[in-house]
Scaffold this motif. Structure first.
Motif, PDB file in Angstrom:
ATOM      1  N   LEU A 109       1.006  -1.452   0.033  1.00  0.00           N
ATOM      2  CA  LEU A 109       0.140  -0.229   0.191  1.00  0.00           C
ATOM      3  C   LEU A 109       0.962   1.011  -0.055  1.00  0.00           C
ATOM      4  O   LEU A 109       0.632   2.188  -0.688  1.00  0.00           O
ATOM      5  N   LEU A 110       2.417   0.667   0.457  1.00  0.00           N
ATOM      6  CA  LEU A 110       3.201   2.299   0.526  1.00  0.00           C
ATOM      7  C   LEU A 110       3.248   2.734  -0.218  1.00  0.00           C
ATOM      8  O   LEU A 110       3.008   3.535  -1.296  1.00  0.00           O
ATOM      9  N   TYR A 111       3.955   1.657  -1.274  1.00  0.00           N
ATOM     10  CA  TYR A 111       4.537   1.319  -2.310  1.00  0.00           C
ATOM     11  C   TYR A 111       3.527   2.373  -3.578  1.00  0.00           C
ATOM     12  O   TYR A 111       3.950   2.854  -4.274  1.00  0.00           O
ATOM     13  N   ARG A 112       1.953   1.624  -2.998  1.00  0.00           N
ATOM     14  CA  ARG A 112       1.140   2.168  -4.732  1.00  0.00           C
ATOM     15  C   ARG A 112       0.865   3.397  -4.637  1.00  0.00           C
ATOM     16  O   ARG A 112       0.809   4.596  -5.278  1.00  0.00           O
ATOM     17  N   ARG A 113       1.107   4.418  -2.855  1.00  0.00           N
ATOM     18  CA  ARG A 113       0.880   5.663  -2.716  1.00  0.00           C
ATOM     19  C   ARG A 113       2.228   6.226  -2.984  1.00  0.00           C
ATOM     20  O   ARG A 113       2.316   7.328  -2.845  1.00  0.00           O
ATOM     21  N   VAL A 114       3.239   5.574  -2.479  1.00  0.00           N
ATOM     22  CA  VAL A 114       4.626   6.671  -3.330  1.00  0.00           C
ATOM     23  C   VAL A 114       4.506   6.494  -4.798  1.00  0.00           C
ATOM     24  O   VAL A 114       4.532   7.676  -5.391  1.00  0.00           O
ATOM     25  N   SER A 115       4.120   5.717  -5.189  1.00  0.00           N
ATOM     26  CA  SER A 115       4.250   5.089  -7.242  1.00  0.00           C
ATOM     27  C   SER A 115       3.623   6.372  -7.513  1.00  0.00           C
ATOM     28  O   SER A 115       3.808   6.964  -9.086  1.00  0.00           O
ATOM     29  N   ALA A 116       1.980   6.911  -6.674  1.00  0.00           N
ATOM     30  CA  ALA A 116       0.930   6.971  -7.443  1.00  0.00           C
ATOM     31  C   ALA A 116       1.161   9.006  -7.463  1.00  0.00           C
ATOM     32  O   ALA A 116       1.148   9.569  -8.279  1.00  0.00           O
ATOM     33  N   THR A 117       2.116   9.116  -5.788  1.00  0.00           N
ATOM     34  CA  THR A 117       2.247  11.189  -6.668  1.00  0.00           C
ATOM     35  C   THR A 117       3.659  10.405  -7.417  1.00  0.00           C
ATOM     36  O   THR A 117       4.014  12.120  -7.275  1.00  0.00           O
ATOM     37  N   LYS A 118       4.781   9.724  -7.847  1.00  0.00           N
ATOM     38  CA  LYS A 118       6.039  10.364  -8.779  1.00  0.00           C
ATOM     39  C   LYS A 118       5.715  10.020  -9.952  1.00  0.00           C
ATOM     40  O   LYS A 118       5.731  10.864 -10.512  1.00  0.00           O
ATOM     41  N   CYS A 119       4.542   8.938 -10.292  1.00  0.00           N
ATOM     42  CA  CYS A 119       4.074   8.973 -11.672  1.00  0.00           C
ATOM     43  C   CYS A 119       2.491   9.403 -11.558  1.00  0.00           C
ATOM     44  O   CYS A 119       1.871   8.576 -10.977  1.00  0.00           O
ATOM     45  N   LEU A 120       2.482   9.910 -13.041  1.00  0.00           N
ATOM     46  CA  LEU A 120       1.378   9.923 -13.374  1.00  0.00           C
ATOM     47  C   LEU A 120       0.617   8.734 -13.709  1.00  0.00           C
ATOM     48  O   LEU A 120      -0.689   8.624 -13.763  1.00  0.00           O
ATOM     49  N   ASN A 121       1.062   7.283 -14.524  1.00  0.00           N
ATOM     50  CA  ASN A 121       0.359   6.260 -15.223  1.00  0.00           C
ATOM     51  C   ASN A 121       0.402   5.134 -13.661  1.00  0.00           C
ATOM     52  O   ASN A 121       1.401   4.944 -13.339  1.00  0.00           O
ATOM     53  N   ARG A 122      -0.805   4.693 -13.626  1.00  0.00           N
ATOM     54  CA  ARG A 122      -1.229   3.922 -12.497  1.00  0.00           C
ATOM     55  C   ARG A 122      -0.439   2.418 -13.233  1.00  0.00           C
ATOM     56  O   ARG A 122      -0.729   1.821 -12.423  1.00  0.00           O
ATOM     57  N   ASN A 123      -0.160   1.712 -14.446  1.00  0.00           N
ATOM     58  CA  ASN A 123      -0.680   0.887 -15.208  1.00  0.00           C
ATOM     59  C   ASN A 123       1.051   0.724 -14.602  1.00  0.00           C
ATOM     60  O   ASN A 123       1.147  -0.361 -14.636  1.00  0.00           O
ATOM     61  N   ILE A 124       1.547   1.594 -14.232  1.00  0.00           N
ATOM     62  CA  ILE A 124       3.045   1.115 -13.617  1.00  0.00           C
ATOM     63  C   ILE A 124       2.874  -0.082 -12.593  1.00  0.00           C
ATOM     64  O   ILE A 124       4.237  -0.392 -12.151  1.00  0.00           O
ATOM     65  N   THR A 125       2.547   0.599 -11.123  1.00  0.00           N
ATOM     66  CA  THR A 125       2.691   0.278 -10.392  1.00  0.00           C
ATOM     67  C   THR A 125       2.264  -1.695 -10.647  1.00  0.00           C
ATOM     68  O   THR A 125       1.793  -1.728 -11.246  1.00  0.00           O
ATOM     69  N   MET A 126       2.889  -1.799  -9.601  1.00  0.00           N
ATOM     70  CA  MET A 126       2.640  -3.807  -9.936  1.00  0.00           C
ATOM     71  C   MET A 126       1.283  -3.849  -9.122  1.00  0.00           C
ATOM     72  O   MET A 126       0.973  -3.431  -7.301  1.00  0.00           O
ATOM     73  N   ASN A 127       0.602  -5.225  -8.832  1.00  0.00           N
ATOM     74  CA  ASN A 127      -0.933  -5.357  -8.528  1.00  0.00           C
ATOM     75  C   ASN A 127      -0.293  -6.103  -6.438  1.00  0.00           C
ATOM     76  O   ASN A 127       1.673  -6.823  -6.928  1.00  0.00           O
ATOM     77  N   LEU A 128      -0.648  -7.208  -6.184  1.00  0.00           N
ATOM     78  CA  LEU A 128      -0.131  -7.714  -4.936  1.00  0.00           C
ATOM     79  C   LEU A 128       0.503  -8.784  -5.106  1.00  0.00           C
ATOM     80  O   LEU A 128       1.350  -9.365  -4.560  1.00  0.00           O
ATOM     81  N   ALA A 129      -0.056  -9.539  -5.859  1.00  0.00           N
ATOM     82  CA  ALA A 129       0.560 -11.043  -6.287  1.00  0.00           C
ATOM     83  C   ALA A 129       2.540 -10.907  -7.217  1.00  0.00           C
ATOM     84  O   ALA A 129       3.529 -11.477  -6.562  1.00  0.00           O
ATOM     85  N   ASP A 130       2.662  -9.461  -7.424  1.00  0.00           N
ATOM     86  CA  ASP A 130       3.790  -8.761  -8.240  1.00  0.00           C
ATOM     87  C   ASP A 130       4.722  -9.211  -6.862  1.00  0.00           C
ATOM     88  O   ASP A 130       5.561  -8.930  -7.431  1.00  0.00           O
ATOM     89  N   PHE A 131       3.618  -8.268  -6.794  1.00  0.00           N
ATOM     90  CA  PHE A 131       4.757  -7.303  -5.316  1.00  0.00           C
ATOM     91  C   PHE A 131       5.609  -8.476  -4.478  1.00  0.00           C
ATOM     92  O   PHE A 131       6.370  -8.389  -4.101  1.00  0.00           O
ATOM     93  N   LYS A 132       4.599  -9.453  -4.105  1.00  0.00           N
ATOM     94  CA  LYS A 132       5.179 -10.567  -2.835  1.00  0.00           C
ATOM     95  C   LYS A 132       6.088 -11.575  -3.455  1.00  0.00           C
ATOM     96  O   LYS A 132       6.887 -11.593  -3.104  1.00  0.00           O
TER      97      LYS A 132
END
Length: 192
Positions: A109-132
């Motif tokens: 959740l922190l990774y998603r929050r930081v990536s949302a503030t740094k980049c505008l494209n949400r498709n770059i963030t990993m889903n939970l399975a890939d993150f694990k």
């Protein structure tokens, strides 16, 4: 409005513990050290018997719980998606796995929050399975430092190394002696 709130307060050391019972459709009991039943709010509830809307008293602890319970429910629903499923008879292993799940999900959740503030494209963030999948190798590598062995130093490995240097442990007799269990001596000339 009916009186449907019952509160008991206990004093433990310097902390007040408030136990509030609120009767909605069913009885709800909450325990808190932060809020109590005061101030009382009014909420609307639909009565099935009279088919009308009623005004009921609602304590502050209930309204606080309702406003903040969404985070806990959301976290538990996320834990249910990719839960660590390792069976164990020991209760503390299950607790450890649950705490490990919670910490990985909070990190995600922190990774998603930081990536949302740094980049505008949400498709770059990993889903939970890939993150694990990304986190697991790093967790497996931690704690694998080559530290000295604990306890008294063992001389066993030194003894094995010395035996290897010396060669075989026993003299191996020739095959004719091994097979008939007798030693053949050279014939001596009898001078009798």
């Amino acid at each position: 409005m009916k009186k449907i709130i019952v509160e008991y307060v206990a004093h433990q050391d310097v902390i007040d513990i408030s136990n509030v019972l609120w009767k909605d459709y069913k009885s709800v009991m909450l325990l808190s050290t932060i809020v109590s039943s005061e101030p009382v709010h009014s909420v609307k509830r639909y009565d099935r018997q009279t088919k009308t809307t009623l005004q009921l008293q609602c304590s502050d602890i209930i309204s606080q719980y309702n406003s903040y319970m969404g985070g806990v429910v959301l976290l538990e629903s996320i834990v249910g998606h990719y839960k660590i499923v390792l069976r164990s008879k020991k209760w503390y292993f299950r607790l450890f796995y649950h705490l490990l799940d919670l910490s990985v999900i909070n990190a995600w959740l922190l990774y998603r929050r930081v990536s949302a503030t740094k980049c505008l494209n949400r498709n770059i963030t990993m889903n939970l399975a890939d993150f694990k999948v990304e986190v697991v190798p790093d967790l497996c590598k931690t704690g694998k430092q080559t530290l000295g062995k604990r306890g008294r130093p063992s001389k066993l490995h030194q003894q094995f190394a010395e035996k290897k240097k010396k060669g075989p442990a026993k003299h191996i007799p020739p095959s004719d002696i091994r097979l008939d269990q007798m030693q053949h001596l050279p014939q001596l000339n009898d001078k009798s």
